[in-house]
Write a protein that holds these residues in place. Sequence first.
Motif, PDB file in Angstrom:
ATOM      1  N   TYR A 181       0.828  -1.211   0.000  1.00  0.00           N
ATOM      2  CA  TYR A 181       0.000   0.000   0.000  1.00  0.00           C
ATOM      3  C   TYR A 181       0.865   1.265   0.000  1.00  0.00           C
ATOM      4  O   TYR A 181       0.662   2.177  -0.815  1.00  0.00           O
ATOM      5  CB  TYR A 181      -0.919  -0.019   1.227  1.00  0.00           C
ATOM      6  CG  TYR A 181      -1.599   1.300   1.523  1.00  0.00           C
ATOM      7  CD1 TYR A 181      -2.598   1.798   0.693  1.00  0.00           C
ATOM      8  CD2 TYR A 181      -1.231   2.037   2.644  1.00  0.00           C
ATOM      9  CE1 TYR A 181      -3.218   3.015   0.967  1.00  0.00           C
ATOM     10  CE2 TYR A 181      -1.848   3.245   2.937  1.00  0.00           C
ATOM     11  CZ  TYR A 181      -2.836   3.739   2.091  1.00  0.00           C
ATOM     12  OH  TYR A 181      -3.438   4.939   2.374  1.00  0.00           O
ATOM     13  N   PHE A 185      -7.229   1.409  10.532  1.00  0.00           N
ATOM     14  CA  PHE A 185      -6.507   1.487   9.269  1.00  0.00           C
ATOM     15  C   PHE A 185      -7.432   1.245   8.074  1.00  0.00           C
ATOM     16  O   PHE A 185      -7.097   1.622   6.948  1.00  0.00           O
ATOM     17  CB  PHE A 185      -5.363   0.473   9.250  1.00  0.00           C
ATOM     18  CG  PHE A 185      -4.315   0.764   8.213  1.00  0.00           C
ATOM     19  CD1 PHE A 185      -3.339   1.717   8.456  1.00  0.00           C
ATOM     20  CD2 PHE A 185      -4.305   0.104   6.993  1.00  0.00           C
ATOM     21  CE1 PHE A 185      -2.368   2.005   7.499  1.00  0.00           C
ATOM     22  CE2 PHE A 185      -3.353   0.381   6.035  1.00  0.00           C
ATOM     23  CZ  PHE A 185      -2.378   1.340   6.287  1.00  0.00           C
ATOM     24  N   VAL A 219      -8.231   4.149   5.567  1.00  0.00           N
ATOM     25  CA  VAL A 219      -7.256   4.802   4.678  1.00  0.00           C
ATOM     26  C   VAL A 219      -7.797   4.913   3.254  1.00  0.00           C
ATOM     27  O   VAL A 219      -8.601   4.097   2.806  1.00  0.00           O
ATOM     28  CB  VAL A 219      -5.914   4.032   4.652  1.00  0.00           C
ATOM     29  CG1 VAL A 219      -5.254   4.044   6.010  1.00  0.00           C
ATOM     30  CG2 VAL A 219      -6.088   2.622   4.125  1.00  0.00           C
ATOM     31  N   ASP A 220      -7.320   5.943   2.575  1.00  0.00           N
ATOM     32  CA  ASP A 220      -7.682   6.135   1.180  1.00  0.00           C
ATOM     33  C   ASP A 220      -6.403   6.385   0.384  1.00  0.00           C
ATOM     34  O   ASP A 220      -5.299   6.096   0.863  1.00  0.00           O
ATOM     35  CB  ASP A 220      -8.673   7.293   1.025  1.00  0.00           C
ATOM     36  CG  ASP A 220      -8.175   8.578   1.686  1.00  0.00           C
ATOM     37  OD1 ASP A 220      -6.936   8.766   1.766  1.00  0.00           O
ATOM     38  OD2 ASP A 220      -9.000   9.394   2.111  1.00  0.00           O
ATOM     39  N   PRO A 229      -4.032   9.657   2.317  1.00  0.00           N
ATOM     40  CA  PRO A 229      -4.235   9.665   3.770  1.00  0.00           C
ATOM     41  C   PRO A 229      -3.479  10.793   4.465  1.00  0.00           C
ATOM     42  O   PRO A 229      -2.400  11.210   4.026  1.00  0.00           O
ATOM     43  CB  PRO A 229      -3.671   8.309   4.195  1.00  0.00           C
ATOM     44  CG  PRO A 229      -2.586   8.036   3.187  1.00  0.00           C
ATOM     45  CD  PRO A 229      -3.115   8.587   1.893  1.00  0.00           C
ATOM     46  N   TYR A 233      -1.376  11.486   7.582  1.00  0.00           N
ATOM     47  CA  TYR A 233      -0.618  10.585   8.455  1.00  0.00           C
ATOM     48  C   TYR A 233      -1.095  10.638   9.906  1.00  0.00           C
ATOM     49  O   TYR A 233      -1.345   9.597  10.518  1.00  0.00           O
ATOM     50  CB  TYR A 233       0.877  10.931   8.388  1.00  0.00           C
ATOM     51  CG  TYR A 233       1.704  10.093   9.337  1.00  0.00           C
ATOM     52  CD1 TYR A 233       2.028   8.774   9.037  1.00  0.00           C
ATOM     53  CD2 TYR A 233       2.141  10.620  10.554  1.00  0.00           C
ATOM     54  CE1 TYR A 233       2.767   7.996   9.914  1.00  0.00           C
ATOM     55  CE2 TYR A 233       2.880   9.860  11.441  1.00  0.00           C
ATOM     56  CZ  TYR A 233       3.186   8.540  11.113  1.00  0.00           C
ATOM     57  OH  TYR A 233       3.909   7.777  12.001  1.00  0.00           O
ATOM     58  N   ALA A 275      -4.784   8.994   9.927  1.00  0.00           N
ATOM     59  CA  ALA A 275      -5.092   7.692   9.335  1.00  0.00           C
ATOM     60  C   ALA A 275      -4.047   6.620   9.600  1.00  0.00           C
ATOM     61  O   ALA A 275      -4.377   5.434   9.599  1.00  0.00           O
ATOM     62  CB  ALA A 275      -5.267   7.847   7.816  1.00  0.00           C
ATOM     63  N   ILE A 276      -2.807   7.008   9.843  1.00  0.00           N
ATOM     64  CA  ILE A 276      -1.734   6.013   9.942  1.00  0.00           C
ATOM     65  C   ILE A 276      -1.097   5.964  11.334  1.00  0.00           C
ATOM     66  O   ILE A 276      -0.908   4.884  11.900  1.00  0.00           O
ATOM     67  CB  ILE A 276      -0.651   6.293   8.873  1.00  0.00           C
ATOM     68  CG1 ILE A 276      -1.266   6.145   7.484  1.00  0.00           C
ATOM     69  CG2 ILE A 276       0.539   5.343   9.040  1.00  0.00           C
ATOM     70  CD1 ILE A 276      -0.351   6.586   6.357  1.00  0.00           C
TER      71      ILE A 276
END
Length: 482
Positions: free
Chosen positions: A314, A371, A374-375, A378, A380, A383-384
């Motif tokens: 990803y 998670f 996410v797109d 994202p 950070y 989303a991460i």
Amino acid sequence: MTSTTTISDARPVGPDGNSTLASASDNLKWPLRLWGTLIALCIVLFLDGLDVSMVGVALPSIGTELNLTTSTLQWLISGYVLGYGGLLLLGGRTADLLGRRRVFLIALAVFAVASLLGGVVDDGPLLIATRFIKGLSAAFTAPTGLSIITTTFAQGKARNKALSIYTVFGASGFSFGLVFGGLMTGIGWRWTFLLPVPIAIIALVMGYFLIPKDTTKAEGGHDIVGAILSTAGMLLLVYTVVSAPQAGWASARTLGSFVLVVVLFASFIAVEKRVAHPLVRLGILRNGTLVRANLAIVGLFGSFASFQFIVTLYFQDTLGWSPLHMALALLPTGLLVAFSAPFAGSVIDRVGTPRLIIAGLAAMTLGYVLFLRVDTHPIYALAIMPTALLLGVGFALAFPAINVQATNGIEDEEQGLAAGLVQSSAQVGAALVLAVTTAIISAHGTGTGSAADMLASYKPGLIFVTCVALAGLLVTLVRKRA
């Protein structure tokens, strides 16, 4: 004798016939030689964990240069963990019979050579072969290293301290593999194979001069047939699951392979019931605490290894991030494991293993769920990073607690067997979950094309990873409520 890494009060003796190192370990102020022995063993365990996860970061680069498909790439991970998990029990038994120091040093030398070969070959199957050989080597160094610790450090606070440090190195190696992998892949993917070479050589030299020589060896024999049957069954099961999307789940080849898998495992059970020195005394599986610990570590390692596989594709293929960018994004996970794990022992004493396992797997499950948002663009921090933090906390809490629970209530003569089983479950579970994850991704797309199409092909795999972690959590929760 059925255990693989025997935990006993046997103490290696020095040249004068006295238990030199073991006596010194009674005092928590250890001499430099004793610290050196422990550090050498910790370095090798760190390498074992590092090698499982570090190469995963390089998969997109390897696939591009060697023209390998996603289903083939997963064998770079599965080949290692299957060789590792498939022969762990045999590795410990071999060390008991031939001498722990000798087996440890030989296996470590093979690991270094295989690492070097992996960094220079240009053929996909040969690269996978080197990974399998490295896994086989780790199957001998891991249980042997644990056994050296338990027979070198006096039982009680000294041994607990040594094992706590040892566990931290293993967990840190696995979690920091993503970071080191990103750094090395930024230079060139071959460095993810070459980096372990000098580290292994340093550990080999330290081990040669510092690890005490064996004074006694176990009696008995190997269960070679059992080892062949179990490893063949696991390899065929993973291959069948990975190849099923292309061959067809209802095809004669797939169904025939599943039938053969059942035959191999049934034969393994039959051999274990009759052989004089089985790899696994089947009666130990009646211990519910041990079984739940093994299922929990499948949820832990299986979900994390597969998540790493997906997130690598990803970040690099979908988002176009560099390996270094990815390494920095996942750095919080490794830092949390490294800095939190040393305190796990005291927390386990106060809270107990079930609560820590529940908290750890719950954190990891929540991290996977978050998670899923996410797109292709994202943010950070939103989303991460929450997932990276939750996975770090979860791994730091659950990993040591599961290892402790796996040996709680087990007789001294079978402590090694219990420890070997939980290590095998972690590695084999990771390979099987990764195989299913890869099959799910393959069934939902090729993983090529637009960023949106690639992400869509990964989402079903992410959902499966979440379910695996949740299943491990539920196994522990059911017992806790009972």
